[in-house]
Design an enzyme around this catalytic site. Structure first.
Site, mmCIF file in Angstrom:
data_model
loop_
_atom_site.group_PDB
_atom_site.id
_atom_site.type_symbol
_atom_site.label_atom_id
_atom_site.label_comp_id
_atom_site.label_asym_id
_atom_site.label_seq_id
_atom_site.Cartn_x
_atom_site.Cartn_y
_atom_site.Cartn_z
ATOM 1 N N ARG A 46 -7.702 -12.346 6.372
ATOM 2 C CA ARG A 46 -6.676 -11.428 6.887
ATOM 3 C C ARG A 46 -6.432 -11.602 8.384
ATOM 4 O O ARG A 46 -5.352 -11.283 8.875
ATOM 5 C CB ARG A 46 -7.074 -9.990 6.575
ATOM 6 C CG ARG A 46 -7.058 -9.697 5.082
ATOM 7 C CD ARG A 46 -7.297 -8.229 4.857
ATOM 8 N NE ARG A 46 -7.342 -7.890 3.442
ATOM 9 C CZ ARG A 46 -7.528 -6.664 2.991
ATOM 10 N NH1 ARG A 46 -7.695 -5.667 3.838
ATOM 11 N NH2 ARG A 46 -7.553 -6.414 1.703
ATOM 12 N N ASP A 154 -1.747 9.006 8.289
ATOM 13 C CA ASP A 154 -2.609 7.859 7.974
ATOM 14 C C ASP A 154 -2.917 7.151 9.292
ATOM 15 O O ASP A 154 -2.196 7.327 10.290
ATOM 16 C CB ASP A 154 -1.888 6.894 7.013
ATOM 17 C CG ASP A 154 -2.863 5.977 6.268
ATOM 18 O OD1 ASP A 154 -3.137 6.236 5.078
ATOM 19 O OD2 ASP A 154 -3.362 5.015 6.883
HETATM 20 C C1 LIG Z 1 -6.817 3.769 -0.837
HETATM 21 S S1 LIG Z 1 -5.691 4.571 0.249
HETATM 22 C C2 LIG Z 1 -5.557 6.159 -0.534
HETATM 23 C C3 LIG Z 1 -4.131 6.665 -0.555
HETATM 24 C C4 LIG Z 1 -3.912 8.004 -1.273
HETATM 25 N N1 LIG Z 1 -4.648 9.073 -0.660
HETATM 26 C C5 LIG Z 1 -4.263 7.896 -2.732
HETATM 27 O O1 LIG Z 1 -5.288 8.424 -3.168
HETATM 28 O O2 LIG Z 1 -3.508 7.235 -3.460
HETATM 29 C C6 LIG Z 1 -6.722 4.907 1.665
HETATM 30 C C7 LIG Z 1 -5.934 5.189 2.929
HETATM 31 O O3 LIG Z 1 -6.818 5.710 3.913
HETATM 32 C C8 LIG Z 1 -6.370 5.269 5.181
HETATM 33 N N2 LIG Z 1 -7.470 5.398 6.156
HETATM 34 C C9 LIG Z 1 -8.592 4.656 6.281
HETATM 35 N N3 LIG Z 1 -9.334 5.077 7.312
HETATM 36 C C10 LIG Z 1 -8.660 6.126 7.857
HETATM 37 C C11 LIG Z 1 -8.918 6.993 8.966
HETATM 38 N N4 LIG Z 1 -10.013 6.858 9.721
HETATM 39 N N5 LIG Z 1 -8.003 7.944 9.247
HETATM 40 C C12 LIG Z 1 -6.875 8.107 8.502
HETATM 41 N N6 LIG Z 1 -6.594 7.312 7.441
HETATM 42 C C13 LIG Z 1 -7.473 6.339 7.125
HETATM 43 C C14 LIG Z 1 -5.954 3.833 4.923
HETATM 44 O O4 LIG Z 1 -5.078 3.336 5.916
HETATM 45 C C15 LIG Z 1 -5.310 3.942 3.539
HETATM 46 O O5 LIG Z 1 -3.912 4.089 3.624
#
Ligand SMILES: C[S@@+](CC[C@H](N)C(=O)[O-])C[C@H]1O[C@@H](n2cnc3c(N)ncnc32)[C@H](O)[C@@H]1O
Length: 284
Positions: A46, A154
């Site tokens: 990546r 996010d």
């Molecule tokens: C797998 S997705 C889940 C999306 C949604 N909540 C769902 O369940 O379908 C995880 C998300 O968490 C975000 N994320 C990771 N670390 C984070 C942080 N420290 N603060 C805010 N968002 C974060 C990522 O960018 C990603 O978009």
């Protein structure tokens, strides 16, 4: 960095253990995301694009730029974009939306709340907050004295850009019930363009912002009645999860609801929450 070297990124170049440890430490401290050494190959894959974009021939050069020449100031946003996992779906873990519709929203409205404040705290590309908005819009329509808001945040700027546009491949919308599709989803006018867009009216009900769950305070304004924090805790260790859940609880009104992912748990944490359904909790 030499411009000649930039033309040809060295084939077979790898991230050294020392640099991987530095990157993993930075990513963990900044975002809470664990980076075990099993992620090395993924990270190399990546980050190659970032080497090209910043004109560095090797990972050593790139890491020297990041850690010794203030490169993190400009690269942090991209680094975070490449390490976040953004898988999401409309009506993902559908039982949560049944619970929201049949129990949580009526209970909140019956307690006298007139504007139901909701928050998708790791919203990814928007499927989760738009699903919440559809359920809320239907509920508000059934009660003439209730309105709602959806905050969607996010850490990744990439996903927020997609979320704000609200344009998705047609296939992604399949889990949305037909009657809701007719009301809240527009199909592309050009035949063959297999894309859909969330209606402007529904889009206008969702406010997007970048927010890091690692921050000490979440600037959300008034307390929330509903918080979704789903499928993000799994990327954090126990200590980070405890901090995030405590800060989220502090943003939830008494009687408000917290939803976590089906594979996540709050067992062992000291929180002002009682369990009311599978992976659904109420603030006490
Ligand atoms: C797998 S997705 C889940 C999306 C949604 N909540 C769902 O369940 O379908 C995880 C998300 O968490 C975000 N994320 C990771 N670390 C984070 C942080 N420290 N603060 C805010 N968002 C974060 C990522 O960018 C990603 O978009």
């Amino acid at each position: 960095m030499s411009m000649a070297a930039v033309e040809t990124q060295l084939p077979g170049d790898r991230i050294s253990k020392r640099n991987f440890d530095k990157l993993a430490r930075f990513i963990y401290d900044y975002s809470g995301i664990k980076m075990p050494s099993t992620k090395l190959t993924m990270l190399e894959g990546r980050l190659r694009r970032r080497l090209r974009a910043t004109n560095h021939a090797t990972f050593d050069d790139y890491c020297d730029f990041l850690f010794n020449h203030d490169g993190l100031d400009q690269e942090t946003v991209y680094l975070i974009d490449v390490v976040t996992t953004n898988k999401t779906d409309f009506f993902r873990e559908a039982k949560h939306f049944d619970y929201l519709q049949t129990v949580a929203l009526p209970t909140i409205a019956n307690s006298g709340v007139r504007t139901i404040r909701t928050w998708s705290s790791a919203c990814s590309t928007g499927a989760e907050p738009y699903t919440m908005a559809m359920v809320l819009a239907e509920f508000a329509e059934s009660r003439n004295n209730v309105s709602y808001s959806v905050l969607a945040t996010d850490l990744s700027t990439d996903v927020l850009q997609t979320a704000r546009r609200g344009i998705y491949p047609e296939d992604l919308i399949a889990p949305v019930p037909r009657d809701l599709q007719r009301k809240y989803v527009l199909t592309a006018k050009q035949p063959g363009r297999r894309e859909v867009r969330i209606t402007p009216k529904l889009r206008s009900k969702v406010g997007f912002a970048r927010m890091n769950l690692m921050d000490e305070k979440y600037p959300i304004g008034e307390l929330m009645n509903v918080i979704f924090c789903r499928n993000v805790l799994i990327y954090f260790d126990k200590q980070t999860q405890a901090g995030v859940l405590n800060r989220l609880c502090a943003c939830l009104a008494t009687g408000g609801y917290m939803f976590i992912g089906h594979s996540e748990s709050i067992t062992g944490f000291d929180l002002s929450l009682k369990q009311v359904s599978n992976t659904v909790f109420q603030r006490i």
